[in-house]
Design a protein around this motif. Structure first.
Motif, PDB file in Angstrom:
ATOM      1  N   UNK A 150      -5.671 -16.477   7.100  1.00  0.00           N
ATOM      2  CA  UNK A 150      -5.174 -16.611   5.737  1.00  0.00           C
ATOM      3  C   UNK A 150      -5.307 -15.349   4.902  1.00  0.00           C
ATOM      4  N   UNK A 151      -5.338 -14.200   5.543  1.00  0.00           N
ATOM      5  CA  UNK A 151      -5.520 -12.931   4.844  1.00  0.00           C
ATOM      6  C   UNK A 151      -4.163 -12.251   4.650  1.00  0.00           C
ATOM      7  N   UNK A 152      -3.550 -12.503   3.505  1.00  0.00           N
ATOM      8  CA  UNK A 152      -2.222 -11.949   3.222  1.00  0.00           C
ATOM      9  C   UNK A 152      -2.264 -10.431   3.056  1.00  0.00           C
ATOM     10  N   UNK A 153      -3.360  -9.917   2.521  1.00  0.00           N
ATOM     11  CA  UNK A 153      -3.467  -8.470   2.325  1.00  0.00           C
ATOM     12  C   UNK A 153      -3.326  -7.739   3.663  1.00  0.00           C
ATOM     13  N   UNK A 154      -4.083  -8.156   4.684  1.00  0.00           N
ATOM     14  CA  UNK A 154      -4.029  -7.479   5.974  1.00  0.00           C
ATOM     15  C   UNK A 154      -2.749  -7.804   6.739  1.00  0.00           C
ATOM     16  N   UNK A 155      -2.173  -8.968   6.499  1.00  0.00           N
ATOM     17  CA  UNK A 155      -0.861  -9.261   7.088  1.00  0.00           C
ATOM     18  C   UNK A 155       0.152  -8.238   6.600  1.00  0.00           C
ATOM     19  N   UNK A 156       0.133  -7.950   5.309  1.00  0.00           N
ATOM     20  CA  UNK A 156       1.063  -6.989   4.727  1.00  0.00           C
ATOM     21  C   UNK A 156       0.779  -5.569   5.192  1.00  0.00           C
ATOM     22  N   UNK A 157      -0.488  -5.231   5.314  1.00  0.00           N
ATOM     23  CA  UNK A 157      -0.850  -3.879   5.766  1.00  0.00           C
ATOM     24  C   UNK A 157      -0.390  -3.657   7.204  1.00  0.00           C
ATOM     25  N   UNK A 158      -0.629  -4.624   8.082  1.00  0.00           N
ATOM     26  CA  UNK A 158      -0.218  -4.479   9.484  1.00  0.00           C
ATOM     27  C   UNK A 158       1.302  -4.474   9.585  1.00  0.00           C
ATOM     28  N   UNK A 159       1.971  -5.279   8.769  1.00  0.00           N
ATOM     29  CA  UNK A 159       3.432  -5.241   8.736  1.00  0.00           C
ATOM     30  C   UNK A 159       3.919  -3.853   8.314  1.00  0.00           C
ATOM     31  N   UNK A 160       3.271  -3.270   7.314  1.00  0.00           N
ATOM     32  CA  UNK A 160       3.623  -1.911   6.884  1.00  0.00           C
ATOM     33  C   UNK A 160       3.359  -0.905   8.005  1.00  0.00           C
ATOM     34  N   UNK A 161       2.279  -1.082   8.756  1.00  0.00           N
ATOM     35  CA  UNK A 161       1.989  -0.182   9.878  1.00  0.00           C
ATOM     36  C   UNK A 161       3.068  -0.284  10.947  1.00  0.00           C
ATOM     37  N   UNK A 162       3.551  -1.492  11.217  1.00  0.00           N
ATOM     38  CA  UNK A 162       4.629  -1.660  12.193  1.00  0.00           C
ATOM     39  C   UNK A 162       5.935  -1.040  11.702  1.00  0.00           C
ATOM     40  N   UNK A 163       6.181  -1.118  10.405  1.00  0.00           N
ATOM     41  CA  UNK A 163       7.378  -0.483   9.844  1.00  0.00           C
ATOM     42  C   UNK A 163       7.265   1.035   9.964  1.00  0.00           C
ATOM     43  N   UNK A 164       6.095   1.594   9.651  1.00  0.00           N
ATOM     44  CA  UNK A 164       5.890   3.041   9.775  1.00  0.00           C
ATOM     45  C   UNK A 164       6.041   3.483  11.227  1.00  0.00           C
ATOM     46  N   UNK A 165       5.489   2.708  12.154  1.00  0.00           N
ATOM     47  CA  UNK A 165       5.629   2.996  13.580  1.00  0.00           C
ATOM     48  C   UNK A 165       7.111   3.024  13.960  1.00  0.00           C
ATOM     49  N   UNK A 166       7.876   2.053  13.485  1.00  0.00           N
ATOM     50  CA  UNK A 166       9.297   1.974  13.821  1.00  0.00           C
ATOM     51  C   UNK A 166      10.086   3.139  13.244  1.00  0.00           C
ATOM     52  N   UNK A 167       9.830   3.471  11.987  1.00  0.00           N
ATOM     53  CA  UNK A 167      10.541   4.589  11.362  1.00  0.00           C
ATOM     54  C   UNK A 167      10.202   5.899  12.068  1.00  0.00           C
ATOM     55  N   UNK A 168       8.928   6.100  12.358  1.00  0.00           N
ATOM     56  CA  UNK A 168       8.511   7.325  13.047  1.00  0.00           C
ATOM     57  C   UNK A 168       9.129   7.389  14.438  1.00  0.00           C
ATOM     58  N   UNK A 169       9.126   6.268  15.145  1.00  0.00           N
ATOM     59  CA  UNK A 169       9.698   6.242  16.487  1.00  0.00           C
ATOM     60  C   UNK A 169      11.191   6.516  16.496  1.00  0.00           C
ATOM     61  N   UNK A 170      11.917   5.884  15.573  1.00  0.00           N
ATOM     62  CA  UNK A 170      13.369   6.102  15.509  1.00  0.00           C
ATOM     63  C   UNK A 170      13.704   7.528  15.084  1.00  0.00           C
TER      64      UNK A 170
END
Length: 174
Positions: free
Chosen positions: A40-60
């Protein structure tokens, strides 16, 4: 470096490279999102989602650079050097896709929590070293990929994460 290798270290570095690529980072990220959701930790859900977005942008972004520059890997023979842009990354070295994705992911964690981020920083460092040890990349490939990953993490941290955090929740409040 390739002239002073031993079989044990080489095998270790091959495993680091194998498990240090972007699909494994995505799987870990999805697992962490599931764990954060379960707790139930929305803060870390959002942080990890942001990390996956950064990973995707960097990879592309790294992939586009890799295709357009076509820099040969250190292990490629001179007669197989650059023959123009190509979709295949078999011979392309610049920048390191392993490193840009890993740094993009873990730099967001560093921005979110310095203690967790610093402890995880060894992961992209070891991945970068393994890519050079295996003659897959030059030092400049790894350094530029790290800079790209940091830049993408900062972009996501500045522009994407605030939008994720300010999005109205569906059904219930925070």
């Amino acid at each position: 470096m390739s002239q002073h290798q031993n079989p044990t270290t080489r095998a270790f570095m091959e495993n680091v490279s194998r498990f240090g690529d972007w699909p494994e980072h995505v799987l870990v990220g999805l697992g962490l999102i599931a764990l954060a959701q379960w707790r139930g930790n929305k803060k870390w859900t959002r942080i990890i989602l942001a990390a996956l977005i950064a990973l995707s942008i960097a990879g592309l972004t790294g992939r586009v650079i890799k295709i357009s520059t076509g820099r040969a890997r250190p292990s490629v023979k001179s007669e197989q050097m650059w023959n123009g842009p190509s979709w295949s990354s078999k011979y392309h070295s610049f920048p390191s896709g392993h490193v840009d994705a890993s740094v993009g992911f873990f730099a967001v964690l560093l921005l979110a929590n310095r203690r967790i981020g610093l402890s995880c920083l060894t992961i992209p460092l070891v991945i970068g070293f393994s890519r050079m040890y295996l003659s897959a990349h030059y030092l400049s490939d790894v350094v530029c990929a790290a800079v790209l990953g940091i830049f993408c993490a900062l972009l996501v941290w500045r522009f994407v994460l605030p939008k994720i955090e300010n999005r109205p929740s569906a059904g219930r409040g925070d």
